[in-house]
Design a protein around this motif. Structure first.
Motif, PDB file in Angstrom:
ATOM      1  N   ILE A   1     -11.002   0.650   6.100  1.00  0.00           N
ATOM      2  CA  ILE A   1      -9.788   0.323   6.859  1.00  0.00           C
ATOM      3  C   ILE A   1      -9.167  -1.014   6.433  1.00  0.00           C
ATOM      4  CG2 ILE A   1      -8.880  -0.179   9.175  1.00  0.00           C
ATOM      5  CD1 ILE A   1     -10.937   1.941  10.150  1.00  0.00           C
ATOM      6  N   ARG A   2      -9.891  -2.095   6.600  1.00  0.00           N
ATOM      7  CA  ARG A   2      -9.282  -3.403   6.322  1.00  0.00           C
ATOM      8  C   ARG A   2      -9.274  -3.729   4.828  1.00  0.00           C
ATOM      9  NH1 ARG A   2     -13.307  -6.511   9.279  1.00  0.00           N
ATOM     10  NH2 ARG A   2     -14.425  -4.618   8.739  1.00  0.00           N
ATOM     11  N   PHE A   3     -10.298  -3.278   4.142  1.00  0.00           N
ATOM     12  CA  PHE A   3     -10.358  -3.472   2.686  1.00  0.00           C
ATOM     13  C   PHE A   3     -11.276  -2.401   2.123  1.00  0.00           C
ATOM     14  CE2 PHE A   3     -12.956  -6.671   4.926  1.00  0.00           C
ATOM     15  CZ  PHE A   3     -14.215  -6.120   4.706  1.00  0.00           C
TER      16      PHE A   3
ATOM     17  N   PHE B   1      -4.283 -19.720   9.099  1.00  0.00           N
ATOM     18  CA  PHE B   1      -4.594 -18.974   7.885  1.00  0.00           C
ATOM     19  C   PHE B   1      -3.412 -18.045   7.656  1.00  0.00           C
ATOM     20  CE2 PHE B   1      -6.592 -15.747   5.238  1.00  0.00           C
ATOM     21  CZ  PHE B   1      -7.322 -16.518   4.360  1.00  0.00           C
TER      22      PHE B   1
ATOM     23  N   ARG C   1      -1.872 -16.105   5.626  1.00  0.00           N
ATOM     24  CA  ARG C   1      -1.861 -15.267   4.418  1.00  0.00           C
ATOM     25  C   ARG C   1      -1.910 -13.788   4.814  1.00  0.00           C
ATOM     26  NH1 ARG C   1      -6.434 -18.783   1.186  1.00  0.00           N
ATOM     27  NH2 ARG C   1      -5.358 -20.754   1.433  1.00  0.00           N
TER      28      ARG C   1
ATOM     29  N   HIS D   1      -2.736  -2.837   9.941  1.00  0.00           N
ATOM     30  CA  HIS D   1      -3.655  -1.830   9.425  1.00  0.00           C
ATOM     31  C   HIS D   1      -3.339  -0.505  10.100  1.00  0.00           C
ATOM     32  CE1 HIS D   1      -6.359  -5.413   8.527  1.00  0.00           C
ATOM     33  NE2 HIS D   1      -6.104  -4.855   7.357  1.00  0.00           N
ATOM     34  N   PHE D   2      -3.469   0.561   9.334  1.00  0.00           N
ATOM     35  CA  PHE D   2      -3.120   1.868   9.894  1.00  0.00           C
ATOM     36  C   PHE D   2      -4.358   2.773   9.860  1.00  0.00           C
ATOM     37  CE2 PHE D   2      -1.370   6.186   9.601  1.00  0.00           C
ATOM     38  CZ  PHE D   2      -0.559   6.176  10.727  1.00  0.00           C
ATOM     39  N   VAL D   3      -4.710   3.315  11.013  1.00  0.00           N
ATOM     40  CA  VAL D   3      -5.861   4.228  11.083  1.00  0.00           C
ATOM     41  C   VAL D   3      -5.443   5.510  11.802  1.00  0.00           C
ATOM     42  CG1 VAL D   3      -7.627   2.433  11.080  1.00  0.00           C
ATOM     43  CG2 VAL D   3      -6.660   3.152  13.247  1.00  0.00           C
ATOM     44  N   PRO D   4      -6.117   6.616  11.511  1.00  0.00           N
ATOM     45  CA  PRO D   4      -5.830   7.831  12.273  1.00  0.00           C
ATOM     46  C   PRO D   4      -6.183   7.612  13.746  1.00  0.00           C
ATOM     47  CG  PRO D   4      -7.248   8.299  10.384  1.00  0.00           C
ATOM     48  CD  PRO D   4      -7.181   6.827  10.525  1.00  0.00           C
ATOM     49  N   SER D   5      -5.677   8.471  14.580  1.00  0.00           N
ATOM     50  CA  SER D   5      -5.955   8.363  16.015  1.00  0.00           C
ATOM     51  C   SER D   5      -7.464   8.319  16.277  1.00  0.00           C
ATOM     52  CB  SER D   5      -5.349   9.582  16.726  1.00  0.00           C
ATOM     53  OG  SER D   5      -5.805   9.620  18.054  1.00  0.00           O
ATOM     54  N   VAL D   6      -7.879   7.401  17.142  1.00  0.00           N
ATOM     55  CA  VAL D   6      -9.302   7.323  17.473  1.00  0.00           C
ATOM     56  C   VAL D   6      -9.628   8.187  18.703  1.00  0.00           C
ATOM     57  CG1 VAL D   6      -9.706   5.076  16.434  1.00  0.00           C
ATOM     58  CG2 VAL D   6      -8.927   5.204  18.800  1.00  0.00           C
TER      59      VAL D   6
ATOM     60  N   ILE E   1     -10.685   9.510  12.231  1.00  0.00           N
ATOM     61  CA  ILE E   1     -11.310   8.196  12.022  1.00  0.00           C
ATOM     62  C   ILE E   1     -12.772   8.321  11.572  1.00  0.00           C
ATOM     63  CG2 ILE E   1     -11.987   7.894  14.470  1.00  0.00           C
ATOM     64  CD1 ILE E   1     -10.635   5.108  12.218  1.00  0.00           C
TER      65      ILE E   1
ATOM     66  N   ARG F   1     -10.614   3.882   0.504  1.00  0.00           N
ATOM     67  CA  ARG F   1     -10.386   4.770   1.653  1.00  0.00           C
ATOM     68  C   ARG F   1     -10.202   6.191   1.131  1.00  0.00           C
ATOM     69  NH1 ARG F   1      -6.648   3.237   6.663  1.00  0.00           N
ATOM     70  NH2 ARG F   1      -6.052   5.262   7.434  1.00  0.00           N
TER      71      ARG F   1
ATOM     72  N   GLU G   1      -1.386 -11.222   2.034  1.00  0.00           N
ATOM     73  CA  GLU G   1      -2.535 -11.118   1.122  1.00  0.00           C
ATOM     74  C   GLU G   1      -3.667 -10.325   1.768  1.00  0.00           C
ATOM     75  OE1 GLU G   1      -3.801 -14.730  -1.231  1.00  0.00           O
ATOM     76  OE2 GLU G   1      -2.137 -15.582  -0.114  1.00  0.00           O
ATOM     77  N   LEU G   2      -3.895 -10.593   3.054  1.00  0.00           N
ATOM     78  CA  LEU G   2      -4.972  -9.881   3.757  1.00  0.00           C
ATOM     79  C   LEU G   2      -4.666  -8.396   3.856  1.00  0.00           C
ATOM     80  CD1 LEU G   2      -5.843 -12.393   6.614  1.00  0.00           C
ATOM     81  CD2 LEU G   2      -7.331 -11.730   4.723  1.00  0.00           C
TER      82      LEU G   2
ATOM     83  N   SER H   1      -5.213  -5.965   0.823  1.00  0.00           N
ATOM     84  CA  SER H   1      -6.510  -5.390   0.474  1.00  0.00           C
ATOM     85  C   SER H   1      -6.748  -4.040   1.137  1.00  0.00           C
ATOM     86  CB  SER H   1      -7.637  -6.344   0.893  1.00  0.00           C
ATOM     87  OG  SER H   1      -7.599  -7.482   0.091  1.00  0.00           O
ATOM     88  N   ALA H   2      -5.909  -3.690   2.109  1.00  0.00           N
ATOM     89  CA  ALA H   2      -6.105  -2.423   2.814  1.00  0.00           C
ATOM     90  C   ALA H   2      -5.417  -1.290   2.061  1.00  0.00           C
ATOM     91  CB  ALA H   2      -5.555  -2.524   4.230  1.00  0.00           C
ATOM     92  N   SER H   3      -6.025  -0.108   2.089  1.00  0.00           N
ATOM     93  CA  SER H   3      -5.435   1.038   1.384  1.00  0.00           C
ATOM     94  C   SER H   3      -4.182   1.540   2.090  1.00  0.00           C
ATOM     95  CB  SER H   3      -6.444   2.183   1.306  1.00  0.00           C
ATOM     96  OG  SER H   3      -7.532   1.810   0.544  1.00  0.00           O
ATOM     97  N   VAL H   4      -4.193   1.518   3.413  1.00  0.00           N
ATOM     98  CA  VAL H   4      -3.054   2.051   4.168  1.00  0.00           C
ATOM     99  C   VAL H   4      -2.613   1.030   5.225  1.00  0.00           C
ATOM    100  CG1 VAL H   4      -2.175   4.032   5.474  1.00  0.00           C
ATOM    101  CG2 VAL H   4      -4.120   4.344   3.941  1.00  0.00           C
TER     102      VAL H   4
END
Lengths: 492, 98
Positions: free
Chosen positions: A326-328, B71, B73, B89-94, A338, A331, B76-77, B80-83
């Protein structure tokens, strides 16, 4: 002028006397990388433009100030698990193949403040875990002494970069001995400092209670010079300790009266005869310089391996839990929810050995096994620590081999699971220091019949780096610096 | 205790790593041989009253001053995430929407 295989001290003098310039120096190493890296496979990323820019800045400082640091303008390489802002940092894993850190590690910041020049990032086993050929995304590193042979932990690029004259020094990490083993196999100097002496901020963790960053250099003096810059307390690492000093001062003090212990458990029948002979000669030389050595026994040495395997697997399973896609990190494109993001990303991102270690560590930490295996390993760790501490009541340093064998042929290890087990077993000579936090310095002490380097390991009390470097200096003086020959002598 | 396929699949579930049944058999076999060696070594040592050593003694944590630092940045942070989506940050529904 040829600067091939020169030490930091020698190069620094040339820079200050205007015999060479910093840009010329960086170009020498960049050319060397371009020429040799396709076969040695030591660097995985090079930073040509940044390196040239940093070297121009260093030259201006040298031109305007005679009191620049010893490391000003000196080019170095960094193992690929030590973060550098803006430069891809992979830890040798597909999981982090696109990871670009937003911050730099403290060790790198300190070296950059001393105006040392970053050449690039160095190959490594995935998350510093030894693995068979198919595991590492960048492949094996070859030994500059003979390209048919491996260096230390199969994919440790640090020592090969220094030994192969592709960097003036390198920063490595040591969780079970990989830094010292690679240095020994490649005929260079490597130091695993006392746990806490060098900040771990920005080091991608594998086994947090044992990981330590250390220098890989061409001489003991160079090692002292780098340590003088990177050691010391860091507000960003709560386990770092404020104990830094000038390690170069009094390095040539001599070793008269030094009490040396030789643990017999480290010199069993499994240790190659040529290694034993080479270490015996080094001990005799130390004796002639005024040291007193005697055989001792540390019975718990035979339990180093199981304790280290349990604790390092347990800590790795916990540390590597952060890779959730997720964060790095990688994926999985196939994940639909999830749970699948976690499970698929970890399946695809980690190599086989890393997954095995995570599963093993999870087993050790499960409620059924925690007491029986994990806590038992922690008790053994205490026993080993107590035994080493007792040995140091009447001794100043211990000596040991770094490995029971010299470097092996690459054709002998390809995908061979038995060989992997043998490599883990050889960790017994180094992993005790990761369990106990004690420092260990490896210095070249000879060559075997195939002209492959042999290293001797000097072990000290906590924070005795200054003494270890003095002993290493005395050994180096009698052996001389080893290098894989000038130019093409050994096929480089 | 032998580690069978079933137990290995349970461990993999806890470790959040997807593995298939063939892999599970392979990993279980390897884990078995490691545990066999380790248990034999550990059984040689009496269960005495040694204090477990989680960390080396020199590592005594210290605290830095509790000060707010920036901080800044974020890009930049997030890089590093794919999506990512809308700077997050993006995640599918939990939560299962059904």
């Amino acid at each position: 002028m040829s600067i091939l295989n020169m030490t930091i001290k020698e190069i620094s003098e040339l820079l200050k006397n205007r015999k060479i310039g910093t840009v010329e120096l960086v170009r020498h190493y960049l050319d060397s990388i371009r020429r040799q890296n396709p076969s040695l496979n030591s660097f995985v990323t090079t930073c040509e433009e940044d390196a040239l820019e940093a070297s121009e800045k260093a030259q201006k400082l040298i031109d305007s100030n005679d009191n620049t640091s010893l490391l000003c303008g000196i080019p170095f390489g960094i193992k690929d698990n030590i973060c550098v802002r803006g430069i891809r940092t992979t830890a040798g894993s597909k999981m982090l193949s696109d990871f670009v850190p937003a911050y730099s590690s403290t060790v790198v910041n300190r070296l950059v403040e001393a105006n040392a020049v970053i050449l690039g990032k160095l190959n490594m086993n995935e998350f510093s875990m030894k693995e068979s050929k198919e595991g590492n995304i960048f492949g094996f590193v070859r030994n500059p002494w003979n390209k048919e042979y491996a260096e230390g932990g199969l994919s440790e690029g640090t020592a090969a970069a220094v030994s192969g004259d592709m960097a003036c020094f390198a920063l490595g990490s040591d969780s079970g001995g990989e830094l010292r083993q690679a240095a020994s196999f490649c005929g260079v100097v490597g130091l695993k400092p006392t746990y806490g002496l060098v900040s771990r901020y920005g080091l991608i963790s594998s086994a947090s209670s044992m990981d330590q960053i250390g220098p890989v250099t061409r001489s003991v003096e160079d090692c002292a010079a780098v340590m003088s810059v990177i050691a010391g307390q860091d507000p960003l690492d709560s386990t770092s300790v404020g104990r830094s000093e000038n390690y170069l001062k009094d390095i040539d003090k001599g070793i008269k009266g030094l009490r040396v212990g030789v643990p017999k458990e480290f010199f069993g029948s499994e240790v190659n005869t040529e290694i034993k002979e080479s270490i015996s000669r080094a001990l005799e030389n130390l004796g002639q310089e005024g040291a007193i050595y005697k055989e001792i026994s540390i019975p718990s040495i035979k339990y180093i391996l199981p304790a280290h395997y349990i604790i390092s697997s347990a800590e790795a399973s916990s540390n590597l839990a952060r890779y959730d896609g997720i964060r790095f990190g990688h994926r999985s494109p196939d994940a639909r929810n999830i749970s699948e993001v976690y499970r698929f990303s970890r399946k695809e991102g980690f190599g086989r050995e890393v997954k095995q270690r995570i599963l093993t560590g999870t087993y050790f930490l499960s409620s059924e096994n925690r007491e029986r295996l994990y806590y038992k390993a922690l008790k053994i760790r205490r026993m080993i620590f107590n035994d080493f501490r007792k040995a140091f009541e009447n001794l100043d340093v211990l000596v040991a081999p770094v490995c029971p064998e010299v470097a092996c042929k690459l054709t002998d290890v390809s995908g061979d699971k038995d060989h992997l087990l043998k490599m883990h077993i050889s960790d017994v000579y180094t992993a005790g220091l990761n369990l106990t936090g004690l420092p260990g310095l490896t210095v070249p002490c000879g060559l075997d019949k195939n002209k492959l380097p042999i290293g001797i390991q000097i072990v000290g009390r906590e924070f005795s780096e200054k003494l270890l470097l003095q002993v290493g200096y005395a050994i180096e003086k009698t052996v001389g610096k080893l290098s894989p020959g000038e130019g093409d002598k050994y096929g480089i | 205790m032998a580690v069978g396929k079933e137990l290995l699949l349970k461990i993999a579930d806890i470790a959040a790593i997807s593995i298939d049944e063939t892999e599970a058999e392979d990993y279980a076999k390897e884990l078995d041989s490691v545990i066999g060696y380790i248990e034999q070594k550990l059984s040689e040592i009496p269960d005495d009253d040694l204090e477990p050593m989680e960390h080396v003694l020199s590592a005594q944590s210290f605290f830095r001053a509790d000060e707010v630092t920036n901080f800044d940045r974020k890009a930049e942070l997030l890089g590093s995430a794919s999506v990512t989506k809308d700077g997050c940050h993006f995640v599918p529904s939990v939560v299962d929407p059904s």
